[in-house]
Enzyme design. Structure first.
Site, PDB file in Angstrom:
ATOM      1  N   TYR A 112     105.126 -67.064  86.646  1.00 12.20           N
ATOM      2  CA  TYR A 112     106.165 -66.461  85.802  1.00 12.20           C
ATOM      3  C   TYR A 112     106.133 -64.925  85.921  1.00 12.20           C
ATOM      4  CZ  TYR A 112     108.605 -65.560  81.340  1.00 12.20           C
ATOM      5  OH  TYR A 112     109.466 -65.137  80.359  1.00 12.20           O
ATOM      6  N   LYS A 210     110.440 -73.378  75.029  1.00 12.27           N
ATOM      7  CA  LYS A 210     111.228 -74.226  75.920  1.00 12.27           C
ATOM      8  C   LYS A 210     111.322 -75.650  75.352  1.00 12.27           C
ATOM      9  CE  LYS A 210     111.362 -70.455  78.307  1.00 12.27           C
ATOM     10  NZ  LYS A 210     110.404 -70.024  79.317  1.00 12.27           N
TER      11      LYS A 210
HETATM   12  C1  LIG Z   1     109.670 -68.680  79.311  1.00 10.01           C
HETATM   13  C2  LIG Z   1     108.367 -68.798  79.985  1.00 10.01           C
HETATM   14  C3  LIG Z   1     107.257 -68.097  79.519  1.00 10.01           C
HETATM   15  C4  LIG Z   1     107.341 -67.094  78.382  1.00 10.01           C
HETATM   16  O1  LIG Z   1     107.766 -67.671  77.195  1.00 10.01           O
HETATM   17  P1  LIG Z   1     108.486 -66.793  76.057  1.00 10.01           P
HETATM   18  O2  LIG Z   1     108.438 -67.680  74.882  1.00 10.01           O
HETATM   19  O3  LIG Z   1     109.856 -66.507  76.580  1.00 10.01           O
HETATM   20  O4  LIG Z   1     107.681 -65.551  75.879  1.00 10.01           O
HETATM   21  C5  LIG Z   1     106.045 -68.315  80.148  1.00 10.01           C
HETATM   22  N1  LIG Z   1     105.933 -69.154  81.190  1.00 10.01           N
HETATM   23  C6  LIG Z   1     106.994 -69.827  81.680  1.00 10.01           C
HETATM   24  C7  LIG Z   1     106.797 -70.754  82.820  1.00 10.01           C
HETATM   25  C8  LIG Z   1     108.236 -69.673  81.092  1.00 10.01           C
HETATM   26  O5  LIG Z   1     109.280 -70.322  81.589  1.00 10.01           O
END
Ligand SMILES: *Cc1c(COP(=O)(O)O)cnc(C)c1O
Length: 398
Positions: A112, A210
């Site tokens: 990421y 997510k």
């Molecule tokens: C979105 C995401 C993050 C970070 O998450 P946030 O809640 O947006 O800070 C970390 N790792 C992956 C793989 C992501 O898709």
């Protein structure tokens, strides 16, 4: 009633974990406790708190936060989990406790982007060196990069833009042998579709934002820890930074978690159907879905994962340029263009691995589109995409 038995089948764990209706007037869901100050009944209790147990101050956790943490720990098989304010806070909070000045970290090249930025700026400033490695390097390749001072090996399987699935078993074994802590970003698979602690990982981090929250309306991060010692290291780092998961967001994450099993099955089915449909399109070059053989690491996914979520990418045929891609994206009706994913709605964005990949540079000019397949009817999604390809072709041929 509060269930008394321990369950292992995932759907039942999702429904019963982290709930205690018997102690909440029979109310099904854990209540939202808003708290900064938490009172102690005696001076003795105020001065002699057991570290990491109970509730002493709002910043360090509330019963609402603990309910979410217990539920995720149960489903992922962790010793304990820690809820923090965002996925990125989970990434940084998990990494930082296991490193000190002079240490070395190995990071998969498909990690990421903001995790890379943390390594390249903040950690670098504190004297920690990071080496990025080809996600498909395997255990033997990783062994060659291990140094005596390699203290963290950081995986993300699959990476959330290019979807290479690392051989987690082999890499974790090599890292462990060299004395490094294995941290994996498990956001894509969720605690349901990949079991990090059965594959040698020490720490699993999630953007709960997510699939756990699942409705695009709250930020959440989770750090799951294999052992008590790892939990204490990670929790100490999070407390030192003042990391905190807000009670209403913990409630939303816990509510999302209850339906994650049924949602993921739908994301998986529709995602595979759209991925296979995209393969039949003349505009598409490769479909980078871990469940399809085009995707590097597909064999690792088959052996080590329990399922696929709804996020994947595809590349376009050589020669298709940015204006044609913009014509497609600008006119989408259902697919929204936005960061994040894991909600009920479909998304599609252009991705640019050429801007950050270092160990394995991305082919110049190769257009990459990332899709999140939501819970809409799959036929409507195909129509939206087909109309998008018509716009793309018109612009390309103009
Ligand atoms: C979105 C995401 C993050 C970070 O998450 P946030 O809640 O947006 O800070 C970390 N790792 C992956 C793989 C992501 O898709």
């Amino acid at each position: 009633m509060t269930s008394k038995k321990t369950y292992t089948r995932p759907d039942t764990v999702l429904a019963v974990a982290g709930r205690d209706p018997d102690n909440n007037f029979g109310i099904v869901n854990p209540p939202v406790y808003h708290a900064s100050t938490i009172l102690s009944p005696t001076m003795d209790k105020f001065e002699n708190r057991i570290p990491f147990e109970g509730f002493g101050y709002g910043r360090n956790g509330t019963p609402t936060q603990k309910a979410l943490e217990d539920a995720v720990a149960a489903i992922e098989g962790a010793h304990r989990s820690i809820a923090v304010q965002s996925g990125l806070a989970a990434v940084t909070g998990a990494i930082v406790g296991f490193l000190k000045t002079g240490d070395h970290m190995l990071v998969t090249d498909n990690a990421y982007g903001p995790a890379r930025r943390f390594a390249n700026t903040t950690l670098k400033g504190f004297g920690v060196e990071t080496t990025y490695f080809d996600p498909m390097i395997g255990g033997e390749g990783l062994a060659k990069l291990m140094r005596p001072n390699t203290k963290v090996v950081y995986l993300e399987a699959p990476g959330s833009q290019t979807f290479e699935v690392q051989d987690v078993d082999a890499m974790a074994a090599v890292a462990k042998k060299g004395g490094a802590t294995v941290i994996i970003d498990n956001t894509w698979a969720t605690p349901l579709y990949f079991k990090p602690f059965e594959h040698g990982c020490d720490i699993s981090v999630h953007a709960g934002t997510k699939y756990i929250v699942g409705h695009s309306d709250a930020m959440m991060g989770i750090i799951s820890c294999a052992t008590r010692a790892m939990f204490e290291t990670a929790k100490t780092a999070c407390q030192s930074f003042g990391f905190h998961a807000a009670p209403d967001d913990c409630y939303l994450a816990l509510r999302g978690l209850r339906t994650m099993g049924v949602r993921l099955r739908h994301h998986e089915k529709s995602g595979l159907e759209i991925a296979n449909w995209l393969k039949t399109r003349p505009e598409v070059d490769k479909v980078l879905h871990p469940g399809l053989p085009d995707c590097p690491g597909h064999e690792n996914w088959k052996r080590q994962f329990k399922g696929a979520s709804g996020l994947f990418s595809f590349t376009l045929r050589d020669g298709i340029k940015r204006p044609a891609v913009a014509a497609m994206l600008d006119g989408m009706d259902i697919f929204g263009m936005g960061a994040s994913w894991g909600g009920y709605e479909s998304l599609m964005i252009p991705a640019h691995p050429d801007q950050y990949r270092t160990a394995v540079p991305w082919p110049e000019g190769k257009q990459l589109l990332r899709v999140h397949i939501g819970l809409e009817d799959v036929e409507d999604l195909k129509t939206d995409l087909a109309e998008g390809f018509e716009r793309l072709n018109r612009a390309h041929n103009a």
